[in-house]
Design an enzyme around this catalytic site. Structure first.
Site, PDB file in Angstrom:
ATOM      1  CB  SER A 102      -1.060   0.085   1.323  1.00 45.79           C
ATOM      2  OG  SER A 102      -1.801   0.897   0.958  1.00 45.79           O
ATOM      3  CG  ASP A 240      -2.841   4.173  -1.427  1.00 50.43           C
ATOM      4  OD1 ASP A 240      -3.680   3.811  -2.449  1.00 50.43           O
ATOM      5  OD2 ASP A 240      -3.000   3.062  -0.354  1.00 50.43           O
ATOM      6  CG  ASP A 242      -3.032  -0.837  -2.062  1.00 53.44           C
ATOM      7  OD1 ASP A 242      -2.848   0.507  -1.862  1.00 53.44           O
ATOM      8  OD2 ASP A 242      -3.615  -1.724  -1.491  1.00 53.44           O
ATOM      9  CG  ASP A 244      -6.337   0.744  -0.642  1.00 53.27           C
ATOM     10  OD1 ASP A 244      -5.346   1.580  -0.638  1.00 53.27           O
ATOM     11  OD2 ASP A 244      -6.366  -0.123   0.285  1.00 53.27           O
TER      12      ASP A 244
END
EC number: 5.4.2.10
Length: 445
Positions: A102, A240, A242, A244
């Site tokens: 992340s 960010d 990833d 999400d």
């Protein structure tokens, strides 16, 4: 023995804590626990990753563990975490695995596992997978029973078609600067926003495996703020590593955090009749300003512990339609089983396009209260809050604040400290009250 699973999967420095051996063991254990027993068809897992350098190594290890248990893998490549969750459902897979840390620095990596339908795992399932990791493999299949690996070449297109439904109106009037964090959003986010009609200016969208989250993305928004102003854009969006998460910047370069985004979306959904039971789900870390804004709109706020998994649990339990975190994890269950930064960006821009209003104007109902946070080192972070003197100090502050602020005591999940957080109408008041309670905590340790 320390628990492998944290609040968002298994994380650590790649090749140190998160080794290929552990990744393979997790793939094997997930296949044994989540592969549907007795299925007449071949069992299938979806595996994706972000662009960080260790991702290829860990992807290979996870897939080896999965294949060794006789489960096939659909390898979707570099995609956002919510894409892997969605594709787990869309492909009717037994489970999904996302290899990403992340917003963490490049040397870190992580493994997130999704169950059938793309849902995050509950504690009991994580505990069982962890037990299987420690047990080691049993008898493995041979020959035709070994799992196969197929590249899912339509994965990105399927995901883009899915998220495109979040743009409820054309975005042609808008110019947006998008910070992709040199991460999993680097291809998907600009394509999704352009497909909806926005004029897109991508920055930090050239991942090389080493530059993910490096001075960019949702945890480092300085360059995005400058770019929005210099380009004269209507807004900026920051993801960010990833994708999400989504945070925003208004045309003046001011950060619009997850709380403010939730306020904008909640008011829009209330107006359109989409906000189920006129209820928003947020965590205890959301600013009091969010609660005041929602109170004035007759919207109830359900509060959960810290972590998007707890937001998801409350959303599912109450069948609510919007929830999220101050950090930018925004969950719209009608579009997915987890936070999706690209969906959030599309919905935010759709509201701007529909109303013709600026982001600053739309976010105006969210007036952030000054917040003071003090970390107090303690001998036992689990019991100090129950000491009579601490409880008395907290009760006195709560009485003085009334409904104009709040106090929160929370043990750190990673350090031997108790966090004392106070929000009040002005910073001086918040600081005085936080110091008073922090002193009482310190005296008990």
């Amino acid at each position: 023995m320390a628990r492998l699973f944290g609040t968002d999967g298994v994380r650590g420095v790649a090749n140190r804590e998160l080794t290929p051996e552990l990744a393979m063991a997790l793939g094997s254990a997930a296949a044994r626990r989540l592969g549907r027993a007795g299925a007449t068809r071949r069992r299938v897992a979806v595996v994706g990753r972000d662009p960080r350098a260790s991702g290829e190594m860990l992807e290979a290890a996870v897939i080896a563990g999965i294949a060794g248990e006789g489960v096939d893998t659909l390898r979707v490549g570099i995609l956002p975490t919510p894409a892997v969750a969605y594709l787990t459902s869309a492909y009717d897979a037994d489970f999904g695995v996302m290899i990403s840390a992340s917003h963490n620095p490049m040397p870190d990596n992580g493994i997130k596992i999704f169950g059938p339908g793309g849902h995050k795992l509950d504690d009991a399932t994580e505990d069982r997978i962890e037990e299987l990791v420690h047990q080691g493999p049993g008898e493995r299949p041979t020959g035709a029973g070994i799992g196969r690996v197929v590249d899912a070449e339509d994965a990105l297109e399927r995901y883009l078609r899915h998220v495109g439904k979040a743009a409820t109106t054309r975005l042609d009037p808008l110019t947006v600067v998008v910070d992709c964090a040199h991460g999993a959003a680097s291809v998907a986010a600009p394509r999704a926003y352009r497909a909806a009609g926005a004029n897109v200016i991508p920055i930090h969208a050239d991942p090389d495996g080493l530059n993910i989250n490096d001075g960019c993305g949702s945890t480092h928004m300085e360059s995005l703020r400058s770019a929005v102003v210099s380009y004269g854009a209507d807004l900026g969006l920051a993801h960010d590593g990833d994708a999400d998460r989504c945070l925003a910047v208004d045309a003046h370069g001011r950060v619009i955090d997850g709380d403010a985004i939730m306020v904008v979306l909640a008011l829009a959904m209330q107006q359109s009749g989409e906000l189920v039971s006129d209820t928003l789900v947020a965590t205890v870390m959301s600013n009091m300003g969010l609660h005041l804004a929602m109170r004035s709109a007759d919207i109830e706020v359900r509060t959960t512990g810290v972590g998007d998994r707890y937001v998801l649990e409350e959303l599912r339990a109450g069948q609510f339609s919007l929830g999220g975190e101050q950090s930018g994890h925004i969950v719209l269950p009608s579009f997915g089983t987890t936070g999706d930064g690209i969906v959030t960006g599309l919905r935010l821009m759709a509201r701007m396009a529909q109303t013709g209003r600026s982001l600053a104007d739309l976010a105006q109902p969210m007036q952030t209260l000054p917040q003071v946070l003090i970390n107090v080192e303690v001998a036992d972070k689990t019991t100090v809050a129950d000491a009579p003197s601490v409880r008395d100090a907290v009760a006195q502050v709560e009485a003085e604040l009334g409904d104009t602020g709040r106090i929160l005591l929370r043990p750190s999940g990673t350090e031997q400290v108790v966090r004392v957080m106070v929000e009040a109408a002005d910073e001086d008041t918040a600081r005085q009250m936080a110091v008073r309670v922090a002193d009482s905590v310190s005296a008990e340790s």
